[in-house]
Write a protein that holds these residues in place. Structure first.
Motif, PDB file in Angstrom:
ATOM      1  N   VAL A 190       0.846  -1.151   0.053  1.00 29.16           N
ATOM      2  CA  VAL A 190      -0.018   0.121   0.003  1.00 29.16           C
ATOM      3  C   VAL A 190       0.871   1.048  -0.057  1.00 29.16           C
ATOM      4  CG1 VAL A 190      -1.712   1.666   1.486  1.00 29.16           C
ATOM      5  CG2 VAL A 190      -1.981  -1.074   1.128  1.00 29.16           C
ATOM      6  N   VAL A 191       2.024   1.295   0.922  1.00 33.01           N
ATOM      7  CA  VAL A 191       2.582   2.420   1.026  1.00 33.01           C
ATOM      8  C   VAL A 191       3.519   2.638  -0.271  1.00 33.01           C
ATOM      9  CG1 VAL A 191       4.793   3.353   2.185  1.00 33.01           C
ATOM     10  CG2 VAL A 191       3.143   2.173   3.409  1.00 33.01           C
ATOM     11  N   LEU A 207       1.186   3.874  -2.936  1.00 36.34           N
ATOM     12  CA  LEU A 207       0.826   5.368  -2.894  1.00 36.34           C
ATOM     13  C   LEU A 207       2.217   6.305  -3.238  1.00 36.34           C
ATOM     14  CD1 LEU A 207      -1.665   5.297  -0.044  1.00 36.34           C
ATOM     15  CD2 LEU A 207      -2.050   5.641  -2.455  1.00 36.34           C
ATOM     16  N   SER A 208       3.248   5.800  -2.871  1.00 38.39           N
ATOM     17  CA  SER A 208       4.339   6.721  -2.970  1.00 38.39           C
ATOM     18  C   SER A 208       4.962   6.565  -4.271  1.00 38.39           C
ATOM     19  CB  SER A 208       5.519   6.336  -2.303  1.00 38.39           C
ATOM     20  OG  SER A 208       5.809   4.818  -2.253  1.00 38.39           O
ATOM     21  N   LYS A 209       4.259   5.738  -5.330  1.00 42.09           N
ATOM     22  CA  LYS A 209       4.489   5.634  -6.798  1.00 42.09           C
ATOM     23  C   LYS A 209       5.918   4.937  -6.950  1.00 42.09           C
ATOM     24  CE  LYS A 209       1.608   8.836  -8.749  1.00 42.09           C
ATOM     25  NZ  LYS A 209       1.255  10.236  -8.546  1.00 42.09           N
ATOM     26  N   LYS A 210       6.546   4.371  -5.796  1.00 44.19           N
ATOM     27  CA  LYS A 210       7.667   3.713  -5.863  1.00 44.19           C
ATOM     28  C   LYS A 210       7.894   2.592  -6.875  1.00 44.19           C
ATOM     29  CE  LYS A 210      10.129   4.656  -1.619  1.00 44.19           C
ATOM     30  NZ  LYS A 210      10.286   4.097  -0.312  1.00 44.19           N
ATOM     31  N   GLY A 211       6.686   1.607  -6.642  1.00 42.22           N
ATOM     32  CA  GLY A 211       6.716   0.542  -7.375  1.00 42.22           C
ATOM     33  C   GLY A 211       5.788   0.647  -8.650  1.00 42.22           C
ATOM     34  N   GLN A 212       5.903  -0.594  -9.307  1.00 42.58           N
ATOM     35  CA  GLN A 212       5.237  -0.525 -10.660  1.00 42.58           C
ATOM     36  C   GLN A 212       3.678  -1.157 -10.225  1.00 42.58           C
ATOM     37  OE1 GLN A 212       6.470   1.452 -13.131  1.00 42.58           O
ATOM     38  NE2 GLN A 212       4.947  -0.156 -14.348  1.00 42.58           N
ATOM     39  N   ILE A 272      -6.051   2.273  -6.603  1.00 45.91           N
ATOM     40  CA  ILE A 272      -5.066   3.438  -6.238  1.00 45.91           C
ATOM     41  C   ILE A 272      -5.907   4.559  -5.913  1.00 45.91           C
ATOM     42  CG2 ILE A 272      -3.180   5.055  -6.596  1.00 45.91           C
ATOM     43  CD1 ILE A 272      -2.319   2.040  -6.289  1.00 45.91           C
ATOM     44  N   PRO A 273      -7.006   5.219  -6.554  1.00 41.13           N
ATOM     45  CA  PRO A 273      -7.822   6.022  -5.958  1.00 41.13           C
ATOM     46  C   PRO A 273      -8.466   5.763  -4.976  1.00 41.13           C
ATOM     47  CG  PRO A 273      -8.404   5.691  -8.372  1.00 41.13           C
ATOM     48  CD  PRO A 273      -7.405   4.429  -8.015  1.00 41.13           C
ATOM     49  N   ALA A 274      -8.964   4.538  -4.633  1.00 43.42           N
ATOM     50  CA  ALA A 274      -9.570   4.192  -3.469  1.00 43.42           C
ATOM     51  C   ALA A 274      -8.628   4.377  -1.984  1.00 43.42           C
ATOM     52  CB  ALA A 274     -10.093   2.570  -3.459  1.00 43.42           C
ATOM     53  N   LEU A 275      -7.642   4.065  -2.327  1.00 46.53           N
ATOM     54  CA  LEU A 275      -6.527   4.104  -1.358  1.00 46.53           C
ATOM     55  C   LEU A 275      -5.953   5.477  -0.807  1.00 46.53           C
ATOM     56  CD1 LEU A 275      -3.668   1.286  -2.391  1.00 46.53           C
ATOM     57  CD2 LEU A 275      -5.155   1.415  -0.284  1.00 46.53           C
ATOM     58  N   SER A 278       8.443  -5.216  15.503  1.00 42.32           N
ATOM     59  CA  SER A 278       7.822  -5.143  14.102  1.00 42.32           C
ATOM     60  C   SER A 278       7.765  -3.640  13.539  1.00 42.32           C
ATOM     61  CB  SER A 278       6.530  -5.714  14.091  1.00 42.32           C
ATOM     62  OG  SER A 278       5.654  -5.101  14.635  1.00 42.32           O
ATOM     63  N   LYS A 279       7.988  -3.570  12.282  1.00 41.42           N
ATOM     64  CA  LYS A 279       7.857  -2.356  11.532  1.00 41.42           C
ATOM     65  C   LYS A 279       6.476  -2.041  11.177  1.00 41.42           C
ATOM     66  CE  LYS A 279      12.478  -1.758   9.272  1.00 41.42           C
ATOM     67  NZ  LYS A 279      13.134  -3.133   9.414  1.00 41.42           N
ATOM     68  N   ARG A 280       6.048  -0.674  11.526  1.00 39.03           N
ATOM     69  CA  ARG A 280       4.817  -0.347  11.148  1.00 39.03           C
ATOM     70  C   ARG A 280       4.942   0.978  10.403  1.00 39.03           C
ATOM     71  NH1 ARG A 280       0.381  -1.424  14.651  1.00 39.03           N
ATOM     72  NH2 ARG A 280      -0.333   0.549  14.606  1.00 39.03           N
ATOM     73  N   ASN A 281       3.910   0.858   9.437  1.00 38.88           N
ATOM     74  CA  ASN A 281       3.669   2.218   8.539  1.00 38.88           C
ATOM     75  C   ASN A 281       2.091   2.537   8.747  1.00 38.88           C
ATOM     76  OD1 ASN A 281       2.092   0.846   6.839  1.00 38.88           O
ATOM     77  ND2 ASN A 281       3.820  -0.115   5.920  1.00 38.88           N
ATOM     78  N   PHE A 282       1.919   3.733   8.003  1.00 38.01           N
ATOM     79  CA  PHE A 282       0.588   4.286   7.943  1.00 38.01           C
ATOM     80  C   PHE A 282      -0.344   3.461   7.636  1.00 38.01           C
ATOM     81  CE2 PHE A 282       0.517   4.893   3.465  1.00 38.01           C
ATOM     82  CZ  PHE A 282      -0.871   4.994   3.373  1.00 38.01           C
TER      83      PHE A 282
END
Length: 342
Positions: free
Chosen positions: A240-241, A244-249, A258-261, A304-308
């Motif tokens: 998800v991250v 939204l940050s457009k890093k991945g394809q 993506i709009p929903a996210l 454990s790593k947490r993100n938004f």
């Protein structure tokens, strides 16, 4: 501790010609064994012992070994010990298997007609990388007043009817048990990992909390109903991250998500701001992650790593719980509430 039928789990230790068992439960005295008992026992074995009813003249407990699990401290032995100590089993009784075989993989049309059909809505799951079962899915739309959030939870009650064998077994297990490398499920895998798991591109029965929020992120109304969904995707928190940050394809099949996210992130930020302003509880408690070597031994414990995305799903689940609690309260039906101390 004491396991069923008065049996005890503990470590066998040789003491001269005799030996004793040191129970796992430190409140239970050591159990003395007869010399004839210990001939074939290896020192420091993890064993299951049966207590004798009589206590010896010296006031000591006596017993005999009924099962040797292996060397105490050994990973596989300790796993066996846990299963014995907590009376856990991967196997399900035959009457459950009979009930499971009668459950059809297809949802009858009559049942679909009784429910709100959300199969055309963009609804998806967001879980950890290694999740095996997906029990909640989310969807969102913009509205004139703000946002409409859908939280859909697998409807287990359709398959597990009160008093049937599956229900009674679940009652006796009480919970699924999560060990580092496996799960001992409360419900058979046909239900937990298949029919009640919200896997992508499959029709699934759910209970939905449909919540309306205003532009500030305040919940202004909700509905709760039985529904049928067809999940559009199985997303992960990191995915998800990245999306939204457009890093991945972005995979072709996920472009409509993506709009929903983006809308979800917007709503989440508003809810979070309100939560901070009103001084509500923050559940950001770090979870331990066990790091293992190739033999399965724990070599480190890290946070454990947490993100938004974790926090967003948590926030949406809390909102759904608030809606359900309000619904139960307004309906004046008995319910279990979780009440946090100040």
């Amino acid at each position: 501790g004491v396991i069923k039928d008065g049996k005890i789990i503990g470590k066998f230790v040789r003491t001269g010609k005799t030996g004793k068992i040191i129970p796992r439960n430190g409140l239970i005295p050591h159990i003395i064994l007869q010399p004839s008992e210990i001939k074939h026992l290896r020192n420091h074995s993890l064993v299951v012992a049966e207590l004798h009813n009589k206590i010896s003249r010296s006031g000591r407990l006596r017993g005999n070994v009924v099962e040797v699990l292996g060397k105490a401290g050994d990973l596989d032995t300790e796993k066996k010990g846990l299963l014995v100590e907590y009376d856990l089993s991967n196997e399900f009784p035959a009457d459950i298997l009979g009930e499971l075989n009668k459950i059809s993989d297809r949802i009858p049309n009559t049942e679909v007609k009784r429910r709100v059909d959300l199969r055309k809505n963009t609804i998806f799951t967001i879980d950890g990388e290694d999740a095996k079962d997906f029990d909640d899915a989310v969807g969102i739309q913009r509205t004139r007043s703000g946002y409409k959030l859908l939280v859909c939870i697998a409807d287990v009650s359709y398959y597990v009817r009160m008093g049937n064998a599956i229900d009674n077994e679940a009652l006796s297990r009480g919970t699924s048990v999560y060990l580092p490398d496996r799960v001992i499920p409360m419900l058979s895998e046909k239900l937990s990992n298949d029919l009640c798991s919200l896997i992508p591109y499959e029709d699934r029965l759910t209970k939905t909390a449909e919540m309306d929020f205003n532009q500030k992120g305040e919940m202004i109304g909700f509905k709760i109903y039985n529904s049928v969904i067809n999940s559009s995707a199985r997303l992960t928190y990191t995915g998800v991250v990245e999306n939204l940050s457009k890093k991945g394809q972005i995979p072709q099949g996920q472009k409509h998500i993506i709009p929903a996210l983006r809308i979800m992130k917007e709503l989440y930020e508003k809810i979070r701001e309100l939560r901070i302003k009103s001084g509500k509880l923050d559940f950001d408690i770090p979870e331990p992650n066990l790091v293992r070597d190739e033999l399965g031994r724990v070599v480190d414990v890290i946070k454990s790593k947490r993100n938004f995305a974790h926090e967003m799903i948590e926030e949406f689940m809390i909102a759904a719980n608030v809606a359900v609690a309000s619904y139960m309260c307004d309906s004046k039906v008995p319910s279990i509430y979780r009440i946090h101390e100040t």
